[in-house]
Design a protein around this motif. Structure first.
Motif, PDB file in Angstrom:
ATOM      1  N   SER B 187       0.828  -1.209   0.000  1.00  0.00           N
ATOM      2  CA  SER B 187       0.000   0.000   0.000  1.00  0.00           C
ATOM      3  C   SER B 187       0.862   1.259   0.000  1.00  0.00           C
ATOM      4  N   ILE B 188       2.102   1.155   0.473  1.00  0.00           N
ATOM      5  CA  ILE B 188       2.994   2.322   0.475  1.00  0.00           C
ATOM      6  C   ILE B 188       3.357   2.683  -0.965  1.00  0.00           C
ATOM      7  N   ASP B 190       1.691   1.729  -3.650  1.00  0.00           N
ATOM      8  CA  ASP B 190       0.438   2.129  -4.303  1.00  0.00           C
ATOM      9  C   ASP B 190       0.131   3.593  -4.016  1.00  0.00           C
ATOM     10  N   GLY B 191       0.306   3.977  -2.742  1.00  0.00           N
ATOM     11  CA  GLY B 191       0.037   5.365  -2.357  1.00  0.00           C
ATOM     12  C   GLY B 191       0.923   6.329  -3.120  1.00  0.00           C
ATOM     13  N   ALA B 192       2.193   5.975  -3.246  1.00  0.00           N
ATOM     14  CA  ALA B 192       3.120   6.850  -3.954  1.00  0.00           C
ATOM     15  C   ALA B 192       2.751   6.941  -5.437  1.00  0.00           C
ATOM     16  N   LEU B 193       2.439   5.798  -6.040  1.00  0.00           N
ATOM     17  CA  LEU B 193       2.098   5.800  -7.465  1.00  0.00           C
ATOM     18  C   LEU B 193       0.821   6.592  -7.715  1.00  0.00           C
ATOM     19  N   ALA B 194      -0.131   6.481  -6.788  1.00  0.00           N
ATOM     20  CA  ALA B 194      -1.399   7.187  -6.960  1.00  0.00           C
ATOM     21  C   ALA B 194      -1.211   8.696  -6.887  1.00  0.00           C
ATOM     22  N   LEU B 195      -0.070   9.137  -6.341  1.00  0.00           N
ATOM     23  CA  LEU B 195       0.199  10.575  -6.280  1.00  0.00           C
ATOM     24  C   LEU B 195       0.974  11.040  -7.506  1.00  0.00           C
ATOM     25  N   GLY B 196       1.136  10.166  -8.467  1.00  0.00           N
ATOM     26  CA  GLY B 196       1.811  10.565  -9.693  1.00  0.00           C
ATOM     27  C   GLY B 196       3.307  10.341  -9.659  1.00  0.00           C
ATOM     28  N   ALA B 197       3.774   9.510  -8.705  1.00  0.00           N
ATOM     29  CA  ALA B 197       5.200   9.178  -8.690  1.00  0.00           C
ATOM     30  C   ALA B 197       5.453   8.073  -9.703  1.00  0.00           C
ATOM     31  N   THR B 198       6.658   8.072 -10.266  1.00  0.00           N
ATOM     32  CA  THR B 198       7.026   6.929 -11.100  1.00  0.00           C
ATOM     33  C   THR B 198       7.380   5.783 -10.164  1.00  0.00           C
ATOM     34  N   ARG B 199       7.467   4.581 -10.735  1.00  0.00           N
ATOM     35  CA  ARG B 199       7.790   3.432  -9.896  1.00  0.00           C
ATOM     36  C   ARG B 199       9.135   3.638  -9.204  1.00  0.00           C
ATOM     37  N   GLY B 202       8.722   6.063  -6.350  1.00  0.00           N
ATOM     38  CA  GLY B 202       8.024   5.429  -5.233  1.00  0.00           C
ATOM     39  C   GLY B 202       8.925   4.480  -4.467  1.00  0.00           C
TER      40      GLY B 202
END
Ligand SMILES: Nc1ncnc2c1ncn2[C@@H]1O[C@H](COP(=O)(O)OP(=O)(O)O)[C@@H](O)[C@H]1O
Ligand SMILES: [Mg+2]
Lengths: 322, 304
Positions: B187-188, B190-199, B202
């Motif tokens: 979920s960490i 996922d949370g980062a990716l959902a904020l528009g971070a690249t893999r 994240g």
């Protein structure tokens, strides 16, 4: 991902039942729990007033469409999870997706910001248009999509860092150049968390309560200044008071954002949303007797709850599902 | 509700009994098992305590600053372990610089980027598990064949030894780091990716920092095991009588386990005392590293 068995979901629906019958109206913004204190009821009433006002305004203006789903289906490793979903989601509205567990609400929600891409074997069929752009078009960059379409998860998932760093992360990776302190404060204020945390923004986000953590996740999402906020059962891990705060928050945010919320709490859908989509599972649709999620009905929330056109919707919203 | 009532009404409810229905045999067997398990723990502890006490008693006369500040000598009363301690620290330094970045990098790739279904990744996975179980002497042979001699022909220098120990700890570092990365909930990311971070953003800014306490703990434990290794170093040709500290990567060197090995095998009993004292020093270094690892874990590990 933990899937609730169907029977458990039914249990939850039945538990919600007395509350609705007691009030005699499916759309009433009543306190979510019997025996909740006066403060809770008072704020619930206040929230209801603002909601009514908003709906009045809403009816006049014909809002523009943000998402247009055309016959969307999703397969996991080749087998269909959800099928034939067509709906158009309007700007500055709260759209609720309801239905029993496993009917594909989360799956549909994840189509809208391309988080299904991250699951091995998941494939989206049909068309998802976002402001008339095909989200799954060849030139579309998923990272850019997610920057515009934020997501709040079922279980609060703050980063194990300070409150400040949680909010600042999105803007930082997005290359934000402005005044970060200001942005953090503004986001926390809009998420109705500022007063509770302003004394120590360096404190660990993990030390916050569940409700505060969820509002932090909303603040974190807002800080990126998205266009749409997707929420996947954002209150399912929260107590009634925190739930109410989040609902009030959604109500304030909807003037600036488009919100799509998955919930299996029908009272919540009735309280906060402008439109509701009801999903269910159709049994044995394909040769393997596989269960597939379908969108049964999508309409204005009052219609869905008081005058549904499909008997399955009526059975579900009156608690006679199954 | 109805079932509840019928149960209450029923007059045939069996009487409640909380006494054990199991026979003496079960109880004896339980007792025996518990005894055996406790016994094994005690044997392990006893061996450790005996080793420490024996070394302490024997090495006590030489356990002073002179031991640490002096260099090896042909006279047991003058002999010290300064060059050995420095040699060991040089090797640890090389291991930290070489094995940790490579190990953590490999772990990140395997946990966050690799297609876990692909055959080559599963193959790599199995190889690494097996490498962690390979005896250290085999790494010595590897170092001798490919680093000290062979193509690189580095000679029996501290760089060769450091690289050989790096190979030795690398699989352990990879496994420990993978475990630490896996302990960070998805979920960490996922949370980062959902904020528009690249893999990559994240992973490098959220997942990796959250895993660092676990990675550090595992790596320190791996290194602390490695500094006690004598076999691969002997094979590489670490010298046993060095009266200077390493001055660079291609310096000749000795190390604590080598020095101990050398002293123990001497006929002069005076050197046995020195060896016992050196064992205590080596044990102290290892225990200190383990203590740091445990402290790190307790202090920083995140409970999710
Ligand atoms: N990652 C996944 N891999 C395979 N199947 C999945 C995955 N996620 C969901 N599904 C399946 O898709 C269906 C719909 O799931 P989901 O969208 O989570 O339902 P809901 O959110 O309505 O409870 C379920 O049958 C579920 O088993
Ligand atoms: Mg779900």
């Amino acid at each position: 991902m933990i899937e609730r068995p169907m029977s458990e979901n039914r249990g939850a629906v039945v538990m919600d039942e007395p509350e609705r019958t007691r009030e005699g109206s499916s759309d009433a913004g009543v306190a979510p729990e019997a025996g909740a204190d006066a403060v809770l009821q008072e704020s619930a009433k206040l929230a209801e007033v603002t909601r009514e006002r908003r709906r009045q305004v809403k009816k006049d203006a014909d809002a523009e469409t943000v998402f247009e789903l055309k016959d969307v289906a999703v397969t996991y490793g080749g087998s269909y999870a959800v099928q034939g979903v067509s709906m158009s989601i309007r700007k500055n509205e709260i759209t609720a997706l309801i239905g029993p567990s496993g009917c594909g609400k989360t799956t549909v929600l994840r189509c809208l910001n391309r988080t299904n891409d991250l699951i091995q074997g998941a494939k989206v069929h049909g068309q998802v248009l976002y402001h008339d752009i095909d989200l799954y078009g060849p030139k579309v960059e998923p990272v850019e999509v997610r920057r515009r379409i934020g997501m709040v998860f079922q279980k609060p998932n703050p980063f194990p860092k300070s409150i400040y760093d949680n909010v600042a992360f999105g803007p930082r990776v997005g290359g934000f150049k402005g005044n970060m302190d200001e942005l953090v404060e503004r986001s926390l204020r809009r998420a109705a968390l500022w007063d509770e945390v302003k004394r120590d923004l360096k404190a660990s986000a993990m030390a916050l309560s569940g409700g505060q953590q969820q509002r932090l996740c909303i603040a974190r999402c807002i800080a990126v200044e998205p266009d749409v906020i997707l929420m996947d059962e954002p209150c399912s891990a929260l107590d009634p008071v925190s739930t109410l705060r989040i609902e009030e928050l959604m109500d304030e945010l909807v003037s600036e954002y488009t919100i799509i919320i998955v919930t299996h709490n029908m009272q919540q859908a009735a309280r906060v949303s402008d439109r509701t989509g009801f999903f269910t599972v159709a049994e044995g649709q394909d040769e393997k007797d596989h269960r597939i999620g379908i969108l049964v009905e999508y309409d204005l929330t009052p219609t869905v709850f008081t005058n549904p056109s499909d008997p399955r919707t009526e059975a579900y919203v009156t608690g006679r599902f199954g | 509700m109805s079932t509840l009532r019928t149960q209450k009404d029923a007059s045939t409810t069996p009487p409640v009994s909380l006494t054990s229905r199991r026979g003496w045999w079960h109880r004896t067997r339980d007792g025996a098992f518990r005894g055996a398990v406790t016994g094994s723990v005690l044997v392990g502890l006893a061996v450790l305590v005996a080793l420490i006490v024996q070394s302490l008693v024997e090495g006590w006369p030489k356990l002073n600053w002179n031991l640490i500040t002096s260099f090896p000598s042909s006279f047991p009363e003058k002999a010290g372990i300064q060059s050995a301690i420095f040699g060991t620290f040089w090797m640890v330094g090389i291991v930290l610089v070489v094995a940790i970045p490579i190990g953590v990098g490999a772990a990140i790739y395997m946990e966050q980027f690799a297609d876990t279904e692909a055959w080559y990744n599963r193959f790599i996975d199995v190889i690494i598990q097996n490498l962690a179980a390979v005896p250290s002497i085999v790494y010595g042979i590897l170092g001798l064949a490919f680093l000290a001699r062979g193509f690189l022909n580095l000679g029996p220098v501290v760089l060769t030894a450091g690289l050989t120990l790096s190979f030795l700890v690398l699989p352990v570092v990879i496994i420990a780091s993978r475990e630490a990365l896996r302990a960070v909930p998805s979920s960490i990311l996922d949370g980062a990716l959902a904020l528009g971070a690249t893999r990559w953003q994240g992973v490098s800014r959220q997942v990796l920092p959250a895993a660092i306490p676990g990675i550090a703990t595992g790596s320190i434990l791996a290194v602390s095991r490695a500094i006690g290794e004598a076999a691969p170093l002997l094979l590489l040709g670490a010298l046993q009588f060095i009266t200077f500290n390493p001055t660079g990567l291609n310096s000749s060197f000795t190390a604590l386990p080598i020095q101990i090995f050398n002293w123990v095998s001497r006929p002069n009993v005076g050197f046995h005392v020195a060896a016992a004292a050196a064992i205590i020093v080596l044990l102290c270094i290892t225990l200190l590293m383990n203590a740091v690892a445990i402290w790190l874990r307790n202090r920083f590990q995140q409970t999710w």
